[in-house]
Design a protein around this motif. Structure first.
Motif, mmCIF file in Angstrom:
data_model
loop_
_atom_site.group_PDB
_atom_site.id
_atom_site.type_symbol
_atom_site.label_atom_id
_atom_site.label_comp_id
_atom_site.label_asym_id
_atom_site.label_seq_id
_atom_site.Cartn_x
_atom_site.Cartn_y
_atom_site.Cartn_z
ATOM 1 N N MET A 25 -15.882 -0.297 -1.072
ATOM 2 C CA MET A 25 -15.616 1.292 -0.871
ATOM 3 C C MET A 25 -14.210 1.476 -1.199
ATOM 4 S SD MET A 25 -18.275 2.640 0.171
ATOM 5 C CE MET A 25 -17.918 4.068 1.016
ATOM 6 N N ARG A 26 -13.878 2.273 -2.340
ATOM 7 C CA ARG A 26 -12.476 2.529 -2.795
ATOM 8 C C ARG A 26 -12.527 4.127 -2.844
ATOM 9 N NH1 ARG A 26 -11.480 -0.915 -8.274
ATOM 10 N NH2 ARG A 26 -13.099 0.508 -9.165
ATOM 11 N N SER A 50 -11.958 10.792 -1.020
ATOM 12 C CA SER A 50 -13.003 10.055 0.051
ATOM 13 C C SER A 50 -13.113 8.820 -0.649
ATOM 14 C CB SER A 50 -14.213 11.008 -0.006
ATOM 15 O OG SER A 50 -13.994 12.168 0.465
ATOM 16 N N PHE A 51 -14.107 7.771 0.208
ATOM 17 C CA PHE A 51 -14.461 6.590 -0.230
ATOM 18 C C PHE A 51 -15.575 6.733 -1.287
ATOM 19 C CE2 PHE A 51 -12.120 5.281 3.544
ATOM 20 C CZ PHE A 51 -11.364 4.397 3.069
ATOM 21 N N ARG A 52 -15.768 5.964 -2.155
ATOM 22 C CA ARG A 52 -16.874 5.662 -3.130
ATOM 23 C C ARG A 52 -17.356 4.326 -3.041
ATOM 24 N NH1 ARG A 52 -14.558 8.288 -8.724
ATOM 25 N NH2 ARG A 52 -13.649 10.084 -7.849
ATOM 26 N N PRO A 64 -7.661 2.878 -8.470
ATOM 27 C CA PRO A 64 -8.534 2.967 -7.076
ATOM 28 C C PRO A 64 -7.828 1.818 -6.156
ATOM 29 C CG PRO A 64 -9.828 1.977 -8.913
ATOM 30 C CD PRO A 64 -8.419 2.485 -9.693
ATOM 31 N N ARG A 65 -8.220 1.997 -4.979
ATOM 32 C CA ARG A 65 -7.669 1.062 -3.780
ATOM 33 C C ARG A 65 -8.789 0.819 -2.668
ATOM 34 N NH1 ARG A 65 -4.819 -2.369 -4.492
ATOM 35 N NH2 ARG A 65 -2.790 -1.532 -4.487
ATOM 36 N N GLY A 99 -10.124 -4.619 3.312
ATOM 37 C CA GLY A 99 -11.536 -5.287 3.924
ATOM 38 C C GLY A 99 -12.386 -4.461 3.767
ATOM 39 N N TYR A 100 -12.503 -3.431 3.262
ATOM 40 C CA TYR A 100 -13.936 -2.644 2.941
ATOM 41 C C TYR A 100 -14.386 -2.834 1.606
ATOM 42 C CZ TYR A 100 -11.660 0.401 6.666
ATOM 43 O OH TYR A 100 -11.109 1.021 7.685
ATOM 44 N N ALA A 101 -14.777 -4.056 1.677
ATOM 45 C CA ALA A 101 -15.362 -4.849 0.605
ATOM 46 C C ALA A 101 -15.783 -5.956 1.317
ATOM 47 C CB ALA A 101 -14.318 -5.153 -0.710
#
Length: 353
Positions: free
Chosen positions: A8-9, A16-18, A59-60, A122-124
């Motif tokens: 989620m980047r 917003s996250f994608r 992106p991050r 860590g949203y990955a």
């Protein structure tokens, strides 16, 4: 090992996250590659993604309260090995200056930024980190509980032990008591022997705070918090006032209800530029500080040792992680939106698998 992963980047300040498919990162010589098990979601990152200058590039992939398994290490790594379960210290520091060497890493003059902001977090499904930032998770502590310890427990541990120095019998006010970090301060203050007054504007959150052992709760939306706290302490005031909201109003209220020799510990902060709010700057009467021996502490995160000690408290079951909402990776944005609307008591987390 797969070649790609889901992440989620975000692509812009406040964006917003994608959900995207990206390559699995490769660890450098001093890094470890982790497979994520759980990543915490808290108000800190909700604020940080809207604050200019913190995210180094886009992106991050954000997310710093992590728990995962080491799957690969670089050739120079000696502190962890594949199969180890680990969490991580939030700050990227030099590990060599006087502050780092004395357990005050958060004051490192060579600070390089935050995990999940200056590097991908860590949203990955996988992430890499310098091995020196990793902390092994004790046996018997779940990934979900460990990820909460990585900020929401170790931060109030530092607030209560190092800054407020809470002792048995101390009276302690915890402001924003139902939030993801402060709700654990309610427990940790009691572990130190303190008696807690929980302060929050949500009646639902205050119910949870009461169940966790606070001897009284105060809702500033319904009554004057200074009057309430002074009445609850028979006019004496509190020995420690832990402020996880840190507006002008909450800080000045804290100064007004401190006992002699009391400590005001400022933990929270919301940049006015990010939220369009009033300045949190506050006024201090120096004579009050001098004559009553008051102390004002600015408290940032924790040391690596304090992170380890927080995990040990979890292993001993001295503290209960409060996670009231869990989400899939795809629902990370939903979690952030719920936090923005103040709809989550305690902590939330993204859980994998």
């Amino acid at each position: 090992m797969p070649e790609t992963m889901r992440a989620m980047r975000i692509h812009e300040l406040g964006g917003s996250f994608r959900l995207e498919t990206v390559p699995v990162p490769k660890p450098g010589p001093n890094d470890a590659l982790l497979r994520l098990g759980a990543t915490g979601v808290g108000l800190t990152l909700v604020i940080m993604r809207r604050t200019p200058g913190l995210i180094s590039r886009y992106p991050r992939t954000m997310g710093h309260e992590i728990a995962g398994e080491v799957v690969e290490v670089g050739p120079e790594v000696r502190t962890v090995r594949p199969g180890d379960r680990v969490t991580a210290h939030f700050y990227l520091t030099c590990h060599n200056c006087n502050f780092c060497r004395s357990g005050r890493e958060t004051l490192c003059p060579e600070f390089q930024g935050y995990v999940g902001l200056a590097c991908d977090g860590g949203y990955a499904e996988y992430m890499t980190l310098p091995a020196v930032n990793l902390c092994k998770i004790p046996e018997g502590v779940s990934a979900l509980d460990a990820c909460v310890a990585a900020d929401a427990i170790c931060t109030p541990y530092h607030n209560c032990v190092a800054e407020a120095q809470i002792k048995p019998g101390d009276l302690v006010a915890v402001v924003g008591a139902g939030g993801g970090v402060a709700i654990h301060a309610v427990q940790l203050a009691q572990v130190c022997g303190g008696q807690v007054i929980g302060v929050d504007i949500s009646e639902k959150k205050l119910e949870t705070v009461s169940k966790l052992g606070a001897f009284a709760v105060v809702n500033p939306a319904k009554s004057d918090p200074v009057e309430e706290i002074l009445a609850l302490t028979q006019g004496r005031g509190v020995d420690a006032y832990l402020d996880y909201v840190a507006t002008k109003q909450t800080i000045e209220a804290g100064l007004a209800c401190l006992a002699r020799g009391g400590k005001l510990v400022i933990v929270g902060y919301r940049p006015p530029a990010a939220y369009g709010g009033a300045s949190p700057s506050f006024t201090v009467d120096p004579l009050e500080l001098l004559s009553r021996g008051l102390e004002i502490h600015g408290s940032r995160y924790c040391s690596m040792l304090e992170l380890r000690q927080s995990l040990e408290l979890l292993r001993q079951k001295k503290i209960q992680p409060i996670v009231t909402e869990t989400f899939t990776l795809e629902d990370t944005e939903k979690a952030f939106q719920m936090l923005e609307r103040n709809e989550i008591t305690g902590r939330a987390a993204v859980v994998f698998g």
